[in-house]
Write a protein that holds these residues in place. Structure first.
Motif, PDB file in Angstrom:
ATOM      1  N   UNK A   1       1.718  54.965 100.784  1.00  0.00           N
ATOM      2  CA  UNK A   1       0.589  54.389 101.504  1.00  0.00           C
ATOM      3  C   UNK A   1       0.359  52.931 101.103  1.00  0.00           C
ATOM      4  N   UNK A   2       0.118  52.072 102.112  1.00  0.00           N
ATOM      5  CA  UNK A   2      -0.152  50.651 101.866  1.00  0.00           C
ATOM      6  C   UNK A   2      -1.360  50.218 102.690  1.00  0.00           C
ATOM      7  N   UNK A   3      -2.162  49.293 102.187  1.00  0.00           N
ATOM      8  CA  UNK A   3      -3.291  48.787 102.970  1.00  0.00           C
ATOM      9  C   UNK A   3      -2.802  47.930 104.148  1.00  0.00           C
ATOM     10  N   UNK A   4      -3.556  47.955 105.241  1.00  0.00           N
ATOM     11  CA  UNK A   4      -3.215  47.158 106.418  1.00  0.00           C
ATOM     12  C   UNK A   4      -3.134  45.677 106.058  1.00  0.00           C
ATOM     13  N   UNK A   5      -4.022  45.195 105.198  1.00  0.00           N
ATOM     14  CA  UNK A   5      -4.022  43.783 104.811  1.00  0.00           C
ATOM     15  C   UNK A   5      -2.705  43.328 104.202  1.00  0.00           C
ATOM     16  N   UNK A   6      -2.109  44.161 103.376  1.00  0.00           N
ATOM     17  CA  UNK A   6      -0.816  43.813 102.769  1.00  0.00           C
ATOM     18  C   UNK A   6       0.266  43.772 103.838  1.00  0.00           C
ATOM     19  N   UNK A   7       0.240  44.737 104.751  1.00  0.00           N
ATOM     20  CA  UNK A   7       1.255  44.761 105.802  1.00  0.00           C
ATOM     21  C   UNK A   7       1.079  43.588 106.768  1.00  0.00           C
ATOM     22  N   UNK A   8      -0.156  43.154 106.986  1.00  0.00           N
ATOM     23  CA  UNK A   8      -0.369  41.964 107.821  1.00  0.00           C
ATOM     24  C   UNK A   8       0.298  40.748 107.181  1.00  0.00           C
ATOM     25  N   UNK A   9       0.169  40.617 105.864  1.00  0.00           N
ATOM     26  CA  UNK A   9       0.812  39.498 105.165  1.00  0.00           C
ATOM     27  C   UNK A   9       2.330  39.592 105.271  1.00  0.00           C
ATOM     28  N   UNK A  10       2.869  40.803 105.163  1.00  0.00           N
ATOM     29  CA  UNK A  10       4.321  40.994 105.278  1.00  0.00           C
ATOM     30  C   UNK A  10       4.807  40.632 106.678  1.00  0.00           C
ATOM     31  N   UNK A  11       4.115  41.107 107.689  1.00  0.00           N
ATOM     32  CA  UNK A  11       4.501  40.816 109.079  1.00  0.00           C
ATOM     33  C   UNK A  11       4.411  39.324 109.350  1.00  0.00           C
ATOM     34  N   UNK A  12       3.385  38.699 108.836  1.00  0.00           N
ATOM     35  CA  UNK A  12       3.161  37.264 109.050  1.00  0.00           C
ATOM     36  C   UNK A  12       4.247  36.393 108.418  1.00  0.00           C
ATOM     37  N   UNK A  13       5.016  36.953 107.491  1.00  0.00           N
ATOM     38  CA  UNK A  13       6.094  36.199 106.835  1.00  0.00           C
ATOM     39  C   UNK A  13       7.247  35.906 107.790  1.00  0.00           C
ATOM     40  N   UNK A  14       7.268  36.576 108.938  1.00  0.00           N
ATOM     41  CA  UNK A  14       8.337  36.409 109.921  1.00  0.00           C
ATOM     42  C   UNK A  14       7.746  35.958 111.257  1.00  0.00           C
ATOM     43  N   UNK A  15       7.246  34.730 111.327  1.00  0.00           N
ATOM     44  CA  UNK A  15       6.541  34.276 112.522  1.00  0.00           C
ATOM     45  C   UNK A  15       7.418  34.184 113.773  1.00  0.00           C
ATOM     46  N   UNK A  16       8.724  34.052 113.617  1.00  0.00           N
ATOM     47  CA  UNK A  16       9.596  33.918 114.786  1.00  0.00           C
ATOM     48  C   UNK A  16      10.145  35.257 115.276  1.00  0.00           C
ATOM     49  N   UNK A  17       9.870  36.324 114.543  1.00  0.00           N
ATOM     50  CA  UNK A  17      10.373  37.642 114.945  1.00  0.00           C
ATOM     51  C   UNK A  17       9.703  38.081 116.241  1.00  0.00           C
ATOM     52  N   UNK A  18      10.508  38.536 117.202  1.00  0.00           N
ATOM     53  CA  UNK A  18       9.958  38.984 118.481  1.00  0.00           C
ATOM     54  C   UNK A  18       9.329  40.365 118.358  1.00  0.00           C
ATOM     55  N   UNK A  19       9.840  41.175 117.445  1.00  0.00           N
ATOM     56  CA  UNK A  19       9.302  42.512 117.210  1.00  0.00           C
ATOM     57  C   UNK A  19       9.563  42.886 115.758  1.00  0.00           C
ATOM     58  N   UNK A  20       8.727  43.766 115.246  1.00  0.00           N
ATOM     59  CA  UNK A  20       8.876  44.251 113.875  1.00  0.00           C
ATOM     60  C   UNK A  20       9.337  45.707 113.949  1.00  0.00           C
ATOM     61  N   UNK A  21      10.409  46.034 113.226  1.00  0.00           N
ATOM     62  CA  UNK A  21      10.937  47.396 113.164  1.00  0.00           C
ATOM     63  C   UNK A  21      10.572  48.016 111.821  1.00  0.00           C
ATOM     64  N   UNK A  22       9.954  49.178 111.871  1.00  0.00           N
ATOM     65  CA  UNK A  22       9.655  49.946 110.661  1.00  0.00           C
ATOM     66  C   UNK A  22      10.381  51.282 110.795  1.00  0.00           C
TER      67      UNK A  22
END
Length: 90
Positions: free
Chosen positions: A5-26
């Motif tokens: 389990x991870x907080x949404x805030x941490x995952x937002x920071x992780x996703x934001x590290x890839x600003x040019x990504x068209x989609x995020x795959x988990x």
């Protein structure tokens, strides 16, 4: 509860590290925290989960997030936050 389990805030920071990504795959979506973070940031999301139980939880979480009105556009919100942290006026 999910074992990784991870907080949404941490995952937002992780996703934001890839600003040019068209989609995020988990590929290990679990309860959908990365999906919720993507929705909050206005990003596309692809999730894969082997457990039907966790997949159902993730879908419900993301549907709930999508049903809530977005008060700020993600890009505008990022720009405003950047101003606050880069010495600009709030």
């Amino acid at each position: 509860e999910h074992p990784t389990q991870k907080p949404v805030g941490i995952m937002k920071k992780c996703v934001d590290r890839f600003p040019k990504a068209q989609a995020i795959l988990d590929p290990f979506m679990g309860s959908g925290t990365t999906g919720v973070a993507c929705i909050k940031l206005g990003r596309k999301f692809i999730g894969i989960e082997i457990s039907r139980e966790y997949c159902d939880i993730a879908v419900k979480r993301m549907e709930r997030e999508l049903s809530q009105p977005m008060l700020f556009e993600p890009e505008l919100q990022k720009a405003e936050q950047g101003m606050m942290f880069e010495g600009g006026k709030p």
